[in-house]
Design a protein around this motif. Structure first.
Motif, mmCIF file in Angstrom:
data_model
loop_
_atom_site.group_PDB
_atom_site.id
_atom_site.type_symbol
_atom_site.label_atom_id
_atom_site.label_comp_id
_atom_site.label_asym_id
_atom_site.label_seq_id
_atom_site.Cartn_x
_atom_site.Cartn_y
_atom_site.Cartn_z
ATOM 1 N N ALA A 1 -5.867 -9.798 -2.458
ATOM 2 C CA ALA A 1 -5.363 -8.823 -3.435
ATOM 3 C C ALA A 1 -4.967 -7.520 -2.749
ATOM 4 C CB ALA A 1 -6.426 -8.559 -4.500
ATOM 5 N N ALA A 2 -5.750 -7.085 -1.768
ATOM 6 C CA ALA A 2 -5.421 -5.847 -1.053
ATOM 7 C C ALA A 2 -4.130 -5.988 -0.256
ATOM 8 C CB ALA A 2 -6.574 -5.458 -0.133
ATOM 9 N N VAL A 3 -3.911 -7.143 0.340
ATOM 10 C CA VAL A 3 -2.660 -7.369 1.072
ATOM 11 C C VAL A 3 -1.478 -7.350 0.113
ATOM 12 C CG1 VAL A 3 -1.360 -9.090 2.379
ATOM 13 C CG2 VAL A 3 -3.713 -8.575 3.005
ATOM 14 N N LEU A 4 -1.648 -7.945 -1.056
ATOM 15 C CA LEU A 4 -0.563 -7.924 -2.048
ATOM 16 C C LEU A 4 -0.282 -6.507 -2.536
ATOM 17 C CD1 LEU A 4 -1.375 -11.147 -4.084
ATOM 18 C CD2 LEU A 4 0.512 -10.780 -2.475
ATOM 19 N N VAL A 5 -1.333 -5.707 -2.709
ATOM 20 C CA VAL A 5 -1.143 -4.315 -3.109
ATOM 21 C C VAL A 5 -0.387 -3.558 -2.023
ATOM 22 C CG1 VAL A 5 -2.377 -2.139 -3.502
ATOM 23 C CG2 VAL A 5 -3.078 -4.191 -4.708
ATOM 24 N N GLU A 6 -0.779 -3.770 -0.773
ATOM 25 C CA GLU A 6 -0.076 -3.116 0.335
ATOM 26 C C GLU A 6 1.396 -3.514 0.377
ATOM 27 O OE1 GLU A 6 -0.794 -0.923 2.811
ATOM 28 O OE2 GLU A 6 -2.769 -0.524 1.959
ATOM 29 N N ALA A 7 1.681 -4.730 -0.020
ATOM 30 C CA ALA A 7 3.060 -5.211 0.048
ATOM 31 C C ALA A 7 3.920 -4.723 -1.116
ATOM 32 C CB ALA A 7 3.076 -6.733 0.090
ATOM 33 N N PHE A 8 3.333 -4.612 -2.306
ATOM 34 C CA PHE A 8 4.164 -4.391 -3.486
ATOM 35 C C PHE A 8 3.907 -3.092 -4.242
ATOM 36 C CE2 PHE A 8 3.992 -9.089 -3.070
ATOM 37 C CZ PHE A 8 5.333 -9.271 -2.764
ATOM 38 N N ALA A 9 2.806 -2.407 -4.014
ATOM 39 C CA ALA A 9 2.509 -1.181 -4.767
ATOM 40 C C ALA A 9 3.287 -0.002 -4.193
ATOM 41 C CB ALA A 9 1.007 -0.885 -4.719
ATOM 42 N N PRO A 10 3.551 0.979 -5.033
ATOM 43 C CA PRO A 10 4.203 2.192 -4.516
ATOM 44 C C PRO A 10 3.303 2.879 -3.484
ATOM 45 C CG PRO A 10 4.154 2.192 -6.915
ATOM 46 C CD PRO A 10 3.362 1.022 -6.466
ATOM 47 N N GLN A 11 3.909 3.611 -2.579
ATOM 48 C CA GLN A 11 3.167 4.183 -1.464
ATOM 49 C C GLN A 11 2.059 5.133 -1.916
ATOM 50 O OE1 GLN A 11 5.637 6.159 1.376
ATOM 51 N NE2 GLN A 11 4.001 6.359 2.867
ATOM 52 N N LYS A 12 2.268 5.879 -2.955
ATOM 53 C CA LYS A 12 1.269 6.850 -3.405
ATOM 54 C C LYS A 12 0.035 6.180 -4.018
ATOM 55 C CE LYS A 12 4.445 10.621 -4.093
ATOM 56 N NZ LYS A 12 5.012 11.623 -4.980
ATOM 57 N N ALA A 13 0.195 4.989 -4.550
ATOM 58 C CA ALA A 13 -0.916 4.310 -5.212
ATOM 59 C C ALA A 13 -1.688 3.377 -4.282
ATOM 60 C CB ALA A 13 -0.399 3.520 -6.401
ATOM 61 N N ARG A 14 -1.152 3.104 -3.105
ATOM 62 C CA ARG A 14 -1.762 2.099 -2.229
ATOM 63 C C ARG A 14 -3.168 2.452 -1.786
ATOM 64 N NH1 ARG A 14 3.186 1.086 1.887
ATOM 65 N NH2 ARG A 14 4.636 0.304 0.336
ATOM 66 N N ARG A 15 -3.344 3.629 -1.236
ATOM 67 C CA ARG A 15 -4.628 3.981 -0.622
ATOM 68 C C ARG A 15 -5.775 3.876 -1.620
ATOM 69 N NH1 ARG A 15 -6.527 7.601 3.815
ATOM 70 N NH2 ARG A 15 -8.582 8.295 3.148
ATOM 71 N N LEU A 16 -5.644 4.521 -2.759
ATOM 72 C CA LEU A 16 -6.717 4.503 -3.756
ATOM 73 C C LEU A 16 -6.952 3.089 -4.285
ATOM 74 C CD1 LEU A 16 -8.739 6.031 -5.491
ATOM 75 C CD2 LEU A 16 -6.916 6.352 -7.168
ATOM 76 N N THR A 17 -5.890 2.346 -4.520
ATOM 77 C CA THR A 17 -6.023 0.996 -5.060
ATOM 78 C C THR A 17 -6.748 0.073 -4.093
ATOM 79 O OG1 THR A 17 -3.947 1.336 -6.236
ATOM 80 C CG2 THR A 17 -4.765 -0.912 -6.098
ATOM 81 N N VAL A 18 -6.394 0.141 -2.824
ATOM 82 C CA VAL A 18 -7.044 -0.722 -1.832
ATOM 83 C C VAL A 18 -8.505 -0.338 -1.657
ATOM 84 C CG1 VAL A 18 -7.048 -1.355 0.614
ATOM 85 C CG2 VAL A 18 -4.912 -1.306 -0.647
ATOM 86 N N ILE A 19 -8.804 0.958 -1.698
ATOM 87 C CA ILE A 19 -10.204 1.399 -1.591
ATOM 88 C C ILE A 19 -11.011 0.893 -2.779
ATOM 89 C CG2 ILE A 19 -11.700 3.424 -1.680
ATOM 90 C CD1 ILE A 19 -9.617 4.859 0.062
ATOM 91 N N VAL A 20 -10.447 0.990 -3.974
ATOM 92 C CA VAL A 20 -11.154 0.511 -5.169
ATOM 93 C C VAL A 20 -11.367 -0.997 -5.103
ATOM 94 C CG1 VAL A 20 -10.924 0.205 -7.666
ATOM 95 C CG2 VAL A 20 -10.439 2.419 -6.627
#
Length: 96
Positions: free
Chosen positions: A31-50
């Motif tokens: 899921a974290a790899v998919l977030v890194e691939a498709f989420a906007p840059q501003k949302a990536r860091r917080l989303t992957v940490i969560v």
């Protein structure tokens, strides 16, 4: 030509409950790899940490829930033995 007899085939048993912490962590990694691939840059860091924190907490909770059952009756599935020492090792790996 089928050499193996299907009548004597015996499917292996898989201890899914023992694999749940590993499946949670690996699923969170995907899921974290998919977030890194498709989420906007501003949302990536917080989303992957969560995702990482939730997966770690969920794996720890699963290990803690399994503790009472394993202490009462340690189990064995082939070469894998699930006893309190194994659960402590899994919990240490989750914490680290």
């Amino acid at each position: 030509m089928n050499v193996l007899s299907t009548a004597s085939f015996q499917a292996p048993t898989i201890a899914w409950a023992s694999l749940v912490p590993v499946i949670i962590v690996l699923g969170a990694a995907v899921a974290a790899v998919l977030v890194e691939a498709f989420a906007p840059q501003k949302a990536r860091r917080l989303t992957v940490i969560v995702i990482g924190l939730v997966a770690t907490l969920a794996a720890g909770v699963v290990i803690a829930v399994r503790w009472s059952g394993v202490v009462a009756v340690p189990s064995s599935a082939g070469e894998y033995i699930e006893d309190p020492l194994t659960l402590v090792a899994q919990f240490i790996l989750v914490v680290v």
